[in-house]
Design an enzyme around this catalytic site. Structure first.
Site, PDB file in Angstrom:
ATOM      1  N   HIS A  25      39.544  15.560  16.998  1.00 52.70           N
ATOM      2  CA  HIS A  25      39.786  17.100  18.383  1.00 52.70           C
ATOM      3  C   HIS A  25      40.566  16.207  18.914  1.00 52.70           C
ATOM      4  O   HIS A  25      40.518  15.316  19.259  1.00 52.70           O
ATOM      5  CB  HIS A  25      38.128  16.533  19.718  1.00 52.70           C
ATOM      6  CG  HIS A  25      37.941  16.739  20.427  1.00 52.70           C
ATOM      7  ND1 HIS A  25      38.738  18.407  21.196  1.00 52.70           N
ATOM      8  CD2 HIS A  25      36.984  16.703  21.520  1.00 52.70           C
ATOM      9  CE1 HIS A  25      38.019  18.515  22.167  1.00 52.70           C
ATOM     10  NE2 HIS A  25      37.250  18.222  22.600  1.00 52.70           N
TER      11      HIS A  25
ATOM     12  N   TYR B  63      41.221  15.407  26.290  1.00 50.99           N
ATOM     13  CA  TYR B  63      40.773  14.533  25.549  1.00 50.99           C
ATOM     14  C   TYR B  63      42.347  13.870  25.582  1.00 50.99           C
ATOM     15  O   TYR B  63      43.452  13.448  25.154  1.00 50.99           O
ATOM     16  CB  TYR B  63      39.581  14.560  24.872  1.00 50.99           C
ATOM     17  CG  TYR B  63      38.332  14.925  26.174  1.00 50.99           C
ATOM     18  CD1 TYR B  63      38.209  14.253  26.872  1.00 50.99           C
ATOM     19  CD2 TYR B  63      37.970  16.702  25.066  1.00 50.99           C
ATOM     20  CE1 TYR B  63      37.243  15.146  27.272  1.00 50.99           C
ATOM     21  CE2 TYR B  63      36.654  16.584  25.935  1.00 50.99           C
ATOM     22  CZ  TYR B  63      36.645  16.055  26.790  1.00 50.99           C
ATOM     23  OH  TYR B  63      35.826  16.965  27.892  1.00 50.99           O
TER      24      TYR B  63
ATOM     25  N   ARG C 134      27.937  28.789  22.657  1.00 47.14           N
ATOM     26  CA  ARG C 134      26.421  28.717  23.599  1.00 47.14           C
ATOM     27  C   ARG C 134      26.062  29.991  23.454  1.00 47.14           C
ATOM     28  O   ARG C 134      24.409  30.263  23.617  1.00 47.14           O
ATOM     29  CB  ARG C 134      27.007  29.133  25.307  1.00 47.14           C
ATOM     30  CG  ARG C 134      27.378  27.921  25.602  1.00 47.14           C
ATOM     31  CD  ARG C 134      28.828  27.868  27.025  1.00 47.14           C
ATOM     32  NE  ARG C 134      29.419  28.570  26.241  1.00 47.14           N
ATOM     33  CZ  ARG C 134      30.821  29.479  26.983  1.00 47.14           C
ATOM     34  NH1 ARG C 134      30.652  29.231  28.533  1.00 47.14           N
ATOM     35  NH2 ARG C 134      31.752  29.726  27.028  1.00 47.14           N
TER      36      ARG C 134
HETATM   37  C1  FNR Z   1      31.173  21.795  24.541  1.00 47.08           C
HETATM   38  N1  FNR Z   1      32.478  22.144  23.830  1.00 47.08           N
HETATM   39  C2  FNR Z   1      32.748  21.166  23.120  1.00 47.08           C
HETATM   40  N2  FNR Z   1      33.799  21.427  21.986  1.00 47.08           N
HETATM   41  C3  FNR Z   1      34.266  20.348  21.250  1.00 47.08           C
HETATM   42  O1  FNR Z   1      35.249  20.663  21.175  1.00 47.08           O
HETATM   43  N3  FNR Z   1      34.160  19.225  21.361  1.00 47.08           N
HETATM   44  C4  FNR Z   1      32.427  18.967  22.616  1.00 47.08           C
HETATM   45  O2  FNR Z   1      31.665  18.039  21.983  1.00 47.08           O
HETATM   46  C5  FNR Z   1      32.282  20.479  22.927  1.00 47.08           C
HETATM   47  N4  FNR Z   1      31.071  20.070  24.387  1.00 47.08           N
HETATM   48  C6  FNR Z   1      29.781  21.221  24.232  1.00 47.08           C
HETATM   49  C7  FNR Z   1      29.421  20.306  24.852  1.00 47.08           C
HETATM   50  C8  FNR Z   1      28.495  22.629  25.593  1.00 47.08           C
HETATM   51  C9  FNR Z   1      27.231  22.162  26.008  1.00 47.08           C
HETATM   52  C10 FNR Z   1      28.957  23.038  25.564  1.00 47.08           C
HETATM   53  C11 FNR Z   1      28.951  24.483  26.563  1.00 47.08           C
HETATM   54  C12 FNR Z   1      30.577  23.417  24.715  1.00 47.08           C
HETATM   55  C13 FNR Z   1      32.744  23.759  23.564  1.00 47.08           C
HETATM   56  C14 FNR Z   1      32.866  25.083  22.754  1.00 47.08           C
HETATM   57  O3  FNR Z   1      32.401  24.290  21.104  1.00 47.08           O
HETATM   58  C15 FNR Z   1      33.442  26.274  22.705  1.00 47.08           C
HETATM   59  O4  FNR Z   1      33.951  26.240  22.405  1.00 47.08           O
HETATM   60  C16 FNR Z   1      32.875  26.413  24.275  1.00 47.08           C
HETATM   61  O5  FNR Z   1      31.828  26.437  24.500  1.00 47.08           O
HETATM   62  C17 FNR Z   1      33.596  28.604  23.752  1.00 47.08           C
HETATM   63  O6  FNR Z   1      33.166  28.753  22.312  1.00 47.08           O
HETATM   64  P1  FNR Z   1      30.905  29.719  23.266  1.00 47.08           P
HETATM   65  O7  FNR Z   1      29.759  28.573  23.748  1.00 47.08           O
HETATM   66  O8  FNR Z   1      31.402  30.772  24.114  1.00 47.08           O
HETATM   67  O9  FNR Z   1      30.730  30.192  21.438  1.00 47.08           O
END
Ligand code: FNR
Length: 369
Positions: free
Chosen positions: A180, A185, A335
């Site tokens: 990550h 972060y 999501r």
């Molecule tokens: C996330 N996202 C996220 N990204 C990441 O790199 N590590 C993580 O642990 C998390 N945690 C996380 C929790 C929740 C509840 C959400 C909704 C999002 C970001 C996620 O991986 C993704 O990049 C974004 O949600 C955008 O994609 P979608 O949701 O529009 O398909």
């Protein structure tokens, strides 16, 4: 039946995904002392039976202070291997490839889970606001902890923590490891001049800002088995410049991301998972639909490395078009997968492809009555 690129298998090193759909890491803020539990079995199990090629388990901290909240997943000790292995084995048993994101929250740590609020967690409640790490003393936002800059000794120890965590991930049976480096972060905050104002060899020029992130990637690649893919998730811009393809030379932009991706490729990183933002609390984002795809495309062709596209990808047709236009190699659906765990089946319908996954459901769904 039609054919679609989305449903073609893809092989990287010794790992083959049965389609190009990946579920990105999503923190559930439901672990105890970093250990995954039955909630995670239910959550990842419900995803695992529904056809994504790859499931990347949520951000998992390399040290306790690297958690966003006290209830984040962690893999800083050997006791956390077994609970993680349960989830990993479950994912594999249902035909998906188990991935894991390892992380350090840096200056965004010691906060409350978002479904509880947006405040610093006190020491009495399990927080560590006076022991939060960053490149510099700059806070993420007023209501966040003040980070303590990592010393050079601290940087060395931190690299080792990522290495030790990667070794534990391998022991747990993880097949795809993701570092990550996004969303403000720890690693992102070193990369970006918007948060890193160090005057030693870890700050200033792009080369200096990349130094610690590349030390981590190089050291992890050295212990992560050669045959297993290594992904890195980046934020390709901080949006200090609201044009996502615009310049922010002294901060962080897509052109520096491309240079960074080239260096990661030399180290042996296989895929760049291209996200954006999460780093500056007062910037404006582009309109949501497919908004990060141009960034995935720019990194893919600028650094000549496979990328993942993520963010508001809602339909099979959108996903297929990204692959057809060669803008990215993997499609990550977050999501929309939580809303519709049947996303892969719906994408099949959308593209006129007859999927048979899971067989326990599809035969029944095809029956007239
Ligand atoms: C996330 N996202 C996220 N990204 C990441 O790199 N590590 C993580 O642990 C998390 N945690 C996380 C929790 C929740 C509840 C959400 C909704 C999002 C970001 C996620 O991986 C993704 O990049 C974004 O949600 C955008 O994609 P979608 O949701 O529009 O398909």
């Amino acid at each position: 039946a039609h054919k679609a690129k989305l449903f073609e298998p893809i092989t990287c090193k010794s790992v083959t995904l049965h389609n190009r759909v990946a579920v990105p890491p999503m923190c559930m803020y439901s672990a105890e002392d970093g250990a995954l539990n039955d909630f995670h079995i239910a959550h990842y199990g419900s995803i695992a039976i529904r056809g994504a090629g790859l499931i990347i388990i949520e951000a998992t901290a390399v040290e306790p202070q690297g958690r966003i909240t006290p209830s984040d997943s962690g893999l800083w000790n050997d006791d956390q291997i077994e609970p993680l292995k349960r989830v990993v084995d479950l994912i594999r048993s249902q035909g998906s490839v188990p991935g894991l994101q390892i992380a350090h929250a840096g200056r965004k740590a010691s906060m409350s889970p978002p479904f509880i609020g947006d405040f610093i967690v006190s020491d009495a409640e399990g927080g560590w606001a006076d022991d939060v790490r960053g490149p510099s003393e700059l806070k993420f936002a007023d209501h966040y902890p003040a980070p303590k800059p990592l010393t050079k000794e601290g940087i060395k120890e931190m690299v080792q923590k990522w290495v030790d965590t990667a070794i534990r991930a391998d022991k747990a049976g993880v097949e795809v490891l993701e570092l990550h480096n996004a969303h403000g972060y720890l690693v992102h905050s070193f990369l970006s001049g918007n948060s890193n104002n160090r005057t030693d060899e870890y700050g200033g020029s792009l080369e200096n800002r990349m130094r610690f992130p590349l030390e981590i990637a190089r050291a992890v690649r050295a212990v992560w088995p050669d045959h297993k893919p290594l992904w890195v998730r980046i934020s390709a811009t901080d949006y200090a410049n609201p044009d996502s393809l615009g310049h922010d030379e002294n901060g962080w932009d897509v052109y520096q991301s491309i240079e960074y991706a080239k260096e990661l490729k030399k180290i042996g990183v296989d895929v760049i998972d291209v996200s954006s933002g999460g780093h500056l609390s007062n910037v404006k984002y582009p309109p949501p639909s497919l908004y990060q795809v141009p960034l995935a495309n720019a990194v893919k062709h600028g650094a000549n490395i496979p990328t993942g596209a993520v963010g508001y990808i809602h339909t099979g047709k959108q996903a297929e078009e990204i692959l057809e236009k060669d803008e990215a190699d993997y499609i990550l659906v977050g999501r929309e997968y939580l809303r519709h765990p049947t996303w892969v089946m719906e994408a099949g319908n959308d593209l006129g492809v007859d999927l048979n996954f899971p067989k326990q459901y599809t035969w029944a769904l095809r029956r007239a009555r």
